[in-house]
Design a protein around this motif. Structure first.
Motif, mmCIF file in Angstrom:
data_model
loop_
_atom_site.group_PDB
_atom_site.id
_atom_site.type_symbol
_atom_site.label_atom_id
_atom_site.label_comp_id
_atom_site.label_asym_id
_atom_site.label_seq_id
_atom_site.Cartn_x
_atom_site.Cartn_y
_atom_site.Cartn_z
ATOM 1 N N THR A 7 0.846 -1.187 0.000
ATOM 2 C CA THR A 7 0.000 0.000 0.000
ATOM 3 C C THR A 7 0.879 1.233 0.000
ATOM 4 N N TYR A 8 0.308 2.321 -0.445
ATOM 5 C CA TYR A 8 1.048 3.570 -0.408
ATOM 6 C C TYR A 8 1.110 4.029 1.043
ATOM 7 N N PRO A 9 2.285 4.381 1.541
ATOM 8 C CA PRO A 9 2.428 4.720 2.962
ATOM 9 C C PRO A 9 1.723 6.024 3.319
ATOM 10 N N ASP A 10 1.276 6.098 4.571
ATOM 11 C CA ASP A 10 0.699 7.346 5.054
ATOM 12 C C ASP A 10 1.772 8.428 5.089
ATOM 13 N N GLU A 11 2.981 8.041 5.477
ATOM 14 C CA GLU A 11 4.091 8.978 5.536
ATOM 15 C C GLU A 11 5.315 8.309 4.929
ATOM 16 N N ILE A 12 6.114 9.061 4.216
ATOM 17 C CA ILE A 12 7.300 8.527 3.565
ATOM 18 C C ILE A 12 8.291 7.970 4.583
ATOM 19 N N VAL A 13 8.291 8.513 5.772
ATOM 20 C CA VAL A 13 9.204 8.022 6.807
ATOM 21 C C VAL A 13 8.926 6.547 7.122
ATOM 22 N N ASP A 14 7.667 6.101 6.960
ATOM 23 C CA ASP A 14 7.332 4.698 7.194
ATOM 24 C C ASP A 14 8.041 3.790 6.191
ATOM 25 N N VAL A 15 8.177 4.236 4.956
ATOM 26 C CA VAL A 15 8.893 3.472 3.930
ATOM 27 C C VAL A 15 10.359 3.349 4.319
ATOM 28 N N PHE A 16 10.966 4.453 4.686
ATOM 29 C CA PHE A 16 12.387 4.449 5.028
ATOM 30 C C PHE A 16 12.669 3.561 6.236
ATOM 31 N N ARG A 17 11.829 3.646 7.251
ATOM 32 C CA ARG A 17 12.014 2.810 8.443
ATOM 33 C C ARG A 17 11.883 1.322 8.090
ATOM 34 N N GLY A 18 10.907 1.004 7.258
ATOM 35 C CA GLY A 18 10.729 -0.382 6.832
ATOM 36 C C GLY A 18 11.924 -0.893 6.041
ATOM 37 N N LEU A 19 12.439 -0.081 5.147
ATOM 38 C CA LEU A 19 13.597 -0.485 4.353
ATOM 39 C C LEU A 19 14.855 -0.617 5.204
ATOM 40 N N LEU A 20 14.979 0.215 6.217
ATOM 41 C CA LEU A 20 16.138 0.106 7.107
ATOM 42 C C LEU A 20 16.131 -1.211 7.882
ATOM 43 N N GLY A 21 14.971 -1.793 8.061
ATOM 44 C CA GLY A 21 14.875 -3.083 8.739
ATOM 45 C C GLY A 21 15.546 -4.215 7.969
ATOM 46 N N GLY A 22 15.787 -4.010 6.675
ATOM 47 C CA GLY A 22 16.421 -5.036 5.847
ATOM 48 C C GLY A 22 17.892 -4.810 5.601
ATOM 49 N N MET A 23 18.546 -4.001 6.406
ATOM 50 C CA MET A 23 19.942 -3.636 6.162
ATOM 51 C C MET A 23 20.866 -4.847 6.076
ATOM 52 N N GLU A 24 20.664 -5.864 6.889
ATOM 53 C CA GLU A 24 21.524 -7.049 6.838
ATOM 54 C C GLU A 24 21.359 -7.779 5.509
ATOM 55 N N LEU A 25 20.153 -7.796 4.987
ATOM 56 C CA LEU A 25 19.877 -8.444 3.712
ATOM 57 C C LEU A 25 20.618 -7.766 2.562
ATOM 58 N N TYR A 26 20.744 -6.457 2.616
ATOM 59 C CA TYR A 26 21.358 -5.704 1.522
ATOM 60 C C TYR A 26 22.817 -6.085 1.295
ATOM 61 N N LYS A 27 23.497 -6.538 2.329
ATOM 62 C CA LYS A 27 24.913 -6.889 2.213
ATOM 63 C C LYS A 27 25.148 -8.016 1.213
ATOM 64 N N GLY A 28 24.176 -8.904 1.040
ATOM 65 C CA GLY A 28 24.350 -10.040 0.146
ATOM 66 C C GLY A 28 23.726 -9.867 -1.225
ATOM 67 N N LEU A 29 23.167 -8.716 -1.510
ATOM 68 C CA LEU A 29 22.486 -8.499 -2.784
ATOM 69 C C LEU A 29 23.339 -7.709 -3.765
ATOM 70 N N LYS A 30 23.167 -8.027 -5.047
ATOM 71 C CA LYS A 30 23.809 -7.250 -6.116
ATOM 72 C C LYS A 30 22.838 -6.236 -6.703
ATOM 73 N N THR A 31 21.555 -6.606 -6.792
ATOM 74 C CA THR A 31 20.546 -5.696 -7.323
ATOM 75 C C THR A 31 19.323 -5.712 -6.415
ATOM 76 N N LEU A 32 18.647 -4.592 -6.370
ATOM 77 C CA LEU A 32 17.436 -4.461 -5.565
ATOM 78 C C LEU A 32 16.475 -3.535 -6.293
ATOM 79 N N THR A 33 15.260 -4.011 -6.478
ATOM 80 C CA THR A 33 14.197 -3.202 -7.067
ATOM 81 C C THR A 33 13.051 -3.166 -6.071
ATOM 82 N N ILE A 34 12.653 -1.974 -5.699
ATOM 83 C CA ILE A 34 11.551 -1.800 -4.756
ATOM 84 C C ILE A 34 10.496 -0.946 -5.444
ATOM 85 N N LEU A 35 9.294 -1.475 -5.530
ATOM 86 C CA LEU A 35 8.189 -0.748 -6.130
ATOM 87 C C LEU A 35 7.129 -0.524 -5.065
ATOM 88 N N SER A 36 6.587 0.661 -5.060
ATOM 89 C CA SER A 36 5.496 0.929 -4.128
ATOM 90 C C SER A 36 4.214 1.077 -4.921
#
Length: 110
Positions: A7-36
Motif C-alpha cells: 500500500t502507499y504509505p501514510d508517511e514517507i518516513v514509514d517506507v524508510f524505516r521499513g527499508l532500514l529493517g532489511g539492512m543485513e539483507l542488503y549486504k548479500g544483494l547485487k541488485t534491488l528493485t523496490i516498487l510501491s
C-alpha cells in the motif's frame, strides 16, 4: 531481488524505516528493485529526520550494483540534497535509480 510495498504509505518516513529493517539483507544483494503502490502523485519534501533515514539507506545499499526504488516522487530540493550527499561521500550515483523519471545528472544541473 524485487520487493513491492502493498500500500502507499501514510508517511514517507514509514517506507524508510521499513527499508532500514532489511539492512543485513542488503549486504548479500547485487541488485534491488523496490516498487510501491502508485497512489496519489505526491511530491515529498523530506524533513531532516526523513533525509537522515534516507542517507542511512543509501549507505546500506551502496555495495550493490544497482538499486531502483520506484513510484516515490521527491521535491527538487530533496533530490538535489540526496545527490550532493552521494557525491560528497564518493558513492556511485549512477547505480541508483530512485527518482520518478529523472536521473542524478538532471538534479545536479538544477
Amino acid at each position: 531481488m524485487k520487493l513491492s510495498l502493498p500500500t502507499y504509505p501514510d508517511e514517507i518516513v514509514d517506507v524508510f524505516r521499513g527499508l532500514l529493517g532489511g539492512m543485513e539483507l542488503y549486504k548479500g544483494l547485487k541488485t534491488l528493485t523496490i516498487l510501491s503502490y502508485h497512489g496519489p502523485d505526491e511530491t515529498h519534501d523530506l524533513t531532516e529526520i526523513e533525509m537522515e533515514l534516507f542517507k542511512q539507506l543509501l549507505f546500506a545499499m551502496d555495495g550493490m550494483d544497482e538499486v531502483e526504488i520506484g513510484n516515490l516522487c521527491f521535491s527538487e530540493e530533496s533530490a538535489r540534497d540526496m545527490f550532493e550527499f552521494m557525491e560528497a561521500h564518493k558513492m556511485s550515483v549512477s547505480k541508483f535509480k530512485i527518482f520518478e523519471g529523472m536521473e542524478c545528472h538532471d538534479f545536479l544541473e538544477i
